[in-house]
Every structure is written in structure tokens, then in C-alpha cells.
Design an enzyme around this catalytic site. Structure first.
Site, mmCIF file in Angstrom:
data_model
loop_
_atom_site.group_PDB
_atom_site.id
_atom_site.type_symbol
_atom_site.label_atom_id
_atom_site.label_comp_id
_atom_site.label_asym_id
_atom_site.label_seq_id
_atom_site.Cartn_x
_atom_site.Cartn_y
_atom_site.Cartn_z
ATOM 1 C CG ASP A 10 -1.868 1.209 1.259
ATOM 2 O OD1 ASP A 10 -2.371 1.590 0.185
ATOM 3 O OD2 ASP A 10 -2.107 1.782 2.340
ATOM 4 C CB SER A 11 0.204 4.795 -0.551
ATOM 5 O OG SER A 11 -0.974 4.885 0.232
ATOM 6 C CE1 TYR A 42 2.475 5.287 -3.546
ATOM 7 C CE2 TYR A 42 1.209 3.363 -4.220
ATOM 8 C CZ TYR A 42 2.409 3.919 -3.833
ATOM 9 O OH TYR A 42 3.529 3.139 -3.726
ATOM 10 N N GLY A 43 -3.188 8.856 -3.890
ATOM 11 C CA GLY A 43 -4.478 9.340 -4.396
ATOM 12 C C GLY A 43 -4.412 10.438 -5.443
ATOM 13 C CB CYS A 74 -3.209 0.460 -2.462
ATOM 14 S SG CYS A 74 -3.318 2.182 -3.005
ATOM 15 C CG ASN A 75 -9.635 0.620 -2.539
ATOM 16 O OD1 ASN A 75 -10.612 -0.009 -2.884
ATOM 17 N ND2 ASN A 75 -9.169 0.550 -1.293
ATOM 18 C CB THR A 76 -5.006 4.739 -5.273
ATOM 19 O OG1 THR A 76 -5.796 5.285 -4.215
ATOM 20 C CG2 THR A 76 -4.675 5.821 -6.270
ATOM 21 C CD GLU A 153 -0.044 6.884 6.259
ATOM 22 O OE1 GLU A 153 1.003 6.941 6.928
ATOM 23 O OE2 GLU A 153 -0.398 5.872 5.631
ATOM 24 C CB CYS A 185 -9.353 4.706 0.769
ATOM 25 S SG CYS A 185 -7.676 5.142 1.318
ATOM 26 C CB THR A 186 -6.538 -0.181 2.267
ATOM 27 O OG1 THR A 186 -5.428 0.602 1.787
ATOM 28 C CG2 THR A 186 -7.020 -1.104 1.162
ATOM 29 C CG HIS A 187 -4.860 4.988 4.537
ATOM 30 N ND1 HIS A 187 -4.361 4.497 3.349
ATOM 31 C CD2 HIS A 187 -3.796 5.487 5.224
ATOM 32 C CE1 HIS A 187 -3.044 4.702 3.320
ATOM 33 N NE2 HIS A 187 -2.685 5.297 4.433
HETATM 34 N N1 DGL Z 1 -4.714 3.305 0.857
HETATM 35 C C1 DGL Z 1 -4.798 3.780 -0.457
HETATM 36 C C2 DGL Z 1 -6.081 3.289 -1.156
HETATM 37 O O1 DGL Z 1 -6.645 2.291 -0.762
HETATM 38 C C3 DGL Z 1 -4.591 5.222 -0.787
HETATM 39 C C4 DGL Z 1 -4.115 6.265 0.132
HETATM 40 C C5 DGL Z 1 -3.284 7.292 -0.629
HETATM 41 O O2 DGL Z 1 -2.083 7.043 -0.715
HETATM 42 O O3 DGL Z 1 -3.825 8.280 -1.134
HETATM 43 O O4 DGL Z 1 -6.498 3.890 -2.129
#
Ligand code: DGL
Length: 231
Positions: A10-11, A42-43, A74-76, A153, A185-187
Site C-alpha cells: 500500500d502507499s 498515491y491518491g 490499495c484501491n488507488t 496516517e 480506501c484501505t486507510h
Molecule cells: N490506501 C490507499 C487506497 O486504498 C490510498 C491512500 C493514498 O495514498 O492516497 O487507495
């Protein structure tokens, strides 16, 4: 091969929500996780850039940990690079968007589904496509919530400030009638409590990590890759 680890990326810390579900479902499996906090978030980045990062991490995990399966947690990065990574890598590659979509389709009663995600994921339209593939009657409202990545984060998960930011971001769903909200988003599962408070008790939250772990288990079983050695 069976004792080789499952690799996840993931990011940042978000991928740990997927790792947790994989470890819960598959406690005998070895795992290795890479959170690319040096280049987070990453978004807002381009598809090309996120694809390059994802490829770099996959290559690193193949070379240094000999991973037997790669989870883009990571979805992105899933939206940007899943198809390409599946074509390039010699091991199975699992993303998080389709499992979340299947879970959302199984959860909704009224076919009105919300998605909260990064700008990159929303822009890709991948969640909508996957939800629609799982439920052709679905209507999807997607909202980009990059501030929630920052909260996660910073480990600011339960404060009054976190609640305020999440409530503001989720105000976009007022009047939409959604009965299901995908934490795309996995966060975001780290913020599950404040998200539930903001969206109200009648909306069911979907954590795609749960369905992703089930998909990983199915692939390992299918390809005779489950770690049965206890090592
Ligand atoms: N956790 C990441 C996701 O699932 C993205 C967070 C990011 O880096 O913007 O998209």
C-alpha cells in the site's frame, strides 16, 4: 513454494487493514507487507506514476521475499495497475476493488451504494464498474475523501477533530438514500468508528479487506499454494 509469503503493498498504513484480515483468515500463512510512506499519498498521483510504483514494489517483493501471491492492498493502485500487474507477474495478483464491490452488492437492500475513496480511485470509475457488474440495479455515489488518508496516517482516529473532518466529508451523502457505504480506501477501516457515527447507524459499512482475504484464500486453495507445513 507453499511456505513462501503472501506479499501485500500500500502507499502507507492502510494496507495493514487488509493484512489483518488475511492473517485472521489464514493464520498459517507467512506474509510480508510494504507501505510506501516515502511517496504517500498515491491518491492525487497519475495512473502512470502509481503503476510505476506498484511495479517497483512487486519486483522488490519478488526479488527479496519470493512472494507466492501479490495483494495490491490499495484501491488507488488497484484501479491504476491491477490488469497490468496480472499480465506482467508470474504469480497471482489480487486487488481490493472487485472484492469490495461483490461484498457491497451482497450487503445492499435498496441498491443505493456509496463509495468513499481517493481522488484517483473515484476518477478511475473502477468501483462503479465493479459494483455494477455485481449488481446491475445498483446506483453508486462516489466521494473523494483525501483528508481521511491524512487522519489515518497521523493515527488521529477517534478525536473530536477526526469526527469533525469525517462528518464534513460524508455530508455529501445526505439525501442520497444509500444503505451501504464501501470504505474504498484501505486507510478508511482504521476510521470505522467515526465513519459510522458520521453516516448514521442505518448505513452498513463494507470493509473490502474481508472479501479480499477470502479471495486470497480461494486462489491459494485452487492453485495448491496453501501453507500446510506449519513453517
Ligand atoms: N490506501 C490507499 C487506497 O486504498 C490510498 C491512500 C493514498 O495514498 O492516497 O487507495
Amino acid at each position: 513454494m507453499q511456505t513462501d509469503p503472501i506479499g501485500l503493498m500500500d502507499s502507507g498504513v492502510g494496507g495493514l487493514t487488509v493484512l489483518k484480515e488475511v492473517q485472521r483468515l489464514l493464520p498459517a500463512e507467512n506474509t510480508v507487507f510494504l507501505g510506501d510512506q516515502a511517496r504517500l499519498p498515491y491518491g492525487p498521483r497519475s495512473v502512470a506514476e502509481v503503476t510505476t510504483f506498484t511495479r517497483q514494489i512487486a519486483t522488490y517483493l519478488r526479488q527479496h521475499a519470493n512472494i507466492k501471491l501479490f495483494v495490491i492492498a490499495c484501491n488507488t493502485a488497484t484501479a491504476a495497475a491491477l490488469t497490468q500487474m496480472q499480465a506482467e507477474l508470474p504469480v497471482p495478483v489480487v486487488g481490493v476493488i472487485a472484492p469490495g464491490a461483490t461484498m457491497a452488492a451482497a450487503t445492499t437492500a435498496n441498491h443505493q451504494i456509496g463509495v468513499i475513496a481517493t481522488a484517483g480511485t473515484v476518477k478511475s470509475g473502477q468501483s462503479q464498474r465493479d459494483i455494477f457488474a455485481a449488481d446491475a440495479q445498483s446506483q453508486v455515489v462516489s466521494v473523494a475523501c483525501p483528508q481521511l488518508v491524512t487522519l489515518a496516517e497521523q493515527n488521529d482516529l477517534h478525536s473530536a477533530h477526526a469526527q469533525e473532518v469525517v462528518t464534513q466529508n460524508l455530508a455529501a451523502f445526505k439525501g442520497t438514500g444509500i444503505d451501504t457505504l464501501v470504505m474504498g480506501c484501505t486507510h478508511f477501516p482504521l476510521l470505522q468508528d467515526v465513519i459510522q457515527t458520521a453516516i448514521g447507524p442505518d448505513v452498513k459499512l463494507v470493509n473490502p479487506g474481508v472479501a479480499t482475504a477470502e479471495k486470497v484464500a480461494a486462489i491459494l486453495k485452487d492453485q495448491d499454494l496453501l501453507n500446510v507445513s506449519g513453517q
